[in-house]
Design a protein around this motif. Structure first.
Motif, mmCIF file in Angstrom:
data_model
loop_
_atom_site.group_PDB
_atom_site.id
_atom_site.type_symbol
_atom_site.label_atom_id
_atom_site.label_comp_id
_atom_site.label_asym_id
_atom_site.label_seq_id
_atom_site.Cartn_x
_atom_site.Cartn_y
_atom_site.Cartn_z
ATOM 1 N N LEU A 1 0.840 -1.207 0.000
ATOM 2 C CA LEU A 1 0.000 0.000 0.000
ATOM 3 C C LEU A 1 0.870 1.250 0.000
ATOM 4 C CD1 LEU A 1 -2.813 1.344 0.243
ATOM 5 C CD2 LEU A 1 -2.560 1.141 2.733
ATOM 6 N N HIS A 2 1.921 1.256 0.820
ATOM 7 C CA HIS A 2 2.849 2.391 0.881
ATOM 8 C C HIS A 2 3.447 2.673 -0.494
ATOM 9 C CE1 HIS A 2 5.917 5.012 2.693
ATOM 10 N NE2 HIS A 2 6.823 4.380 1.958
ATOM 11 N N LYS A 3 3.910 1.628 -1.152
ATOM 12 C CA LYS A 3 4.525 1.806 -2.475
ATOM 13 C C LYS A 3 3.487 2.216 -3.518
ATOM 14 C CE LYS A 3 6.512 -2.327 -2.371
ATOM 15 N NZ LYS A 3 7.363 -3.475 -2.745
ATOM 16 N N SER A 4 2.302 1.638 -3.445
ATOM 17 C CA SER A 4 1.252 1.972 -4.416
ATOM 18 C C SER A 4 0.832 3.432 -4.296
ATOM 19 C CB SER A 4 0.045 1.047 -4.230
ATOM 20 O OG SER A 4 0.375 -0.291 -4.500
ATOM 21 N N SER B 1 12.912 7.689 -5.460
ATOM 22 C CA SER B 1 13.930 7.039 -4.636
ATOM 23 C C SER B 1 13.385 5.756 -4.014
ATOM 24 C CB SER B 1 14.450 7.992 -3.558
ATOM 25 O OG SER B 1 13.413 8.369 -2.665
ATOM 26 N N GLY B 2 12.105 5.771 -3.633
ATOM 27 C CA GLY B 2 11.481 4.557 -3.106
ATOM 28 C C GLY B 2 11.374 3.478 -4.162
ATOM 29 N N TRP B 3 11.021 3.876 -5.357
ATOM 30 C CA TRP B 3 10.910 2.932 -6.479
ATOM 31 C C TRP B 3 12.281 2.338 -6.797
ATOM 32 C CZ3 TRP B 3 8.489 4.748 -11.792
ATOM 33 C CH2 TRP B 3 8.296 3.634 -12.629
ATOM 34 N N LEU B 4 13.312 3.190 -6.779
ATOM 35 C CA LEU B 4 14.671 2.706 -7.034
ATOM 36 C C LEU B 4 15.121 1.756 -5.930
ATOM 37 C CD1 LEU B 4 17.115 2.849 -8.907
ATOM 38 C CD2 LEU B 4 17.909 4.836 -7.595
ATOM 39 N N TYR B 5 14.766 2.065 -4.686
ATOM 40 C CA TYR B 5 15.101 1.168 -3.572
ATOM 41 C C TYR B 5 14.425 -0.182 -3.756
ATOM 42 C CZ TYR B 5 14.832 -0.872 1.095
ATOM 43 O OH TYR B 5 14.877 -1.742 2.152
ATOM 44 N N ASP B 6 13.147 -0.149 -4.079
ATOM 45 C CA ASP B 6 12.407 -1.401 -4.307
ATOM 46 C C ASP B 6 13.037 -2.202 -5.444
ATOM 47 O OD1 ASP B 6 9.786 -3.014 -3.904
ATOM 48 O OD2 ASP B 6 9.846 -2.623 -6.065
ATOM 49 N N SER B 7 13.427 -1.519 -6.508
ATOM 50 C CA SER B 7 14.002 -2.185 -7.677
ATOM 51 C C SER B 7 15.364 -2.791 -7.362
ATOM 52 C CB SER B 7 14.148 -1.194 -8.837
ATOM 53 O OG SER B 7 12.904 -0.653 -9.201
#
Length: 195
Positions: free
Chosen positions: A50-53, A106-112
């Protein structure tokens, strides 16, 4: 109220983007600050997703909001605002835009770069990875994500403080022009007695 911004007010589209992004960022912040205390159960992964979405939703809304601002323009500074305050307000607005883009990226890059399992936006759409798994990039993007959050908190505090300063002490329309106008009461009609 007009959809488009005018020289003295933000239009309804800009207001909607503004307040929707504010509410979503507040929700994301609450989730982000509390999710590390959750046990690693299926509920944790649901909250994390949910946080990422919501973060990617803010990113998409920020793109639309910036495009709308470039199309619709922005109101001029409230009459009587000193030039230095208008310049600081302009810089603050653009820094807020930059942070609203940088935080989810930055969150998306961390997840990736963390090599986590594939992420599905609200469980519906597969989100592509921005990089292959990379431990150093993962640590760097995670640190950046946390640091950018606190920079955003500080900048929002300045932004809100300035808006309330203008509202309470300068008694101008800086704050109210980002709020919907209330319904105006129709003017009272005069009744004349017929002699």
């Amino acid at each position: 109220m007009t959809l488009k911004n005018t020289t003295d007010r933000w239009g309804s589209v800009s207001q909607t983007f503004h307040w929707l992004i504010v509410v979503l960022i507040l929700a994301i912040a609450i989730i982000g600050l509390t999710m590390d205390s959750l046990p690693r159960t299926p509920k944790y992964f649901w909250v994390y997703t949910l946080h990422k979405s919501l973060g990617l939703t803010v990113l998409a809304l920020a793109v639309l909001r910036l495009a709308w601002r470039l199309f619709a323009g922005a109101p001029q500074a409230v009459p009587g605002t000193p030039r230095w305050q208008a310049r600081i307000a302009g810089v603050t607005h653009w820094l807020l835009y930059a942070l609203i883009f940088a935080m989810p990226l930055s969150g998306w890059l961390y997840d990736s770069s963390s090599g986590l399992r594939p992420f599905h936006w609200f469980g519906l759409v597969n989100v592509p990875k921005l990089s292959a798994p990379n431990e150093s990039l993962s640590e760097l993007s995670h640190q950046a994500h946390g640091t950018l959050f606190w920079v955003l908190v500080a900048l929002v505090a300045v932004h809100v403080g300035a808006a309330f300063y203008h509202h309470l002490f300068r008694n101008d329309a800086t704050l109210t022009r980002m709020l919907p106008r209330g319904r105006r009461k129709p003017p009272l009609q005069e009744h004349h007695d017929v002699a």
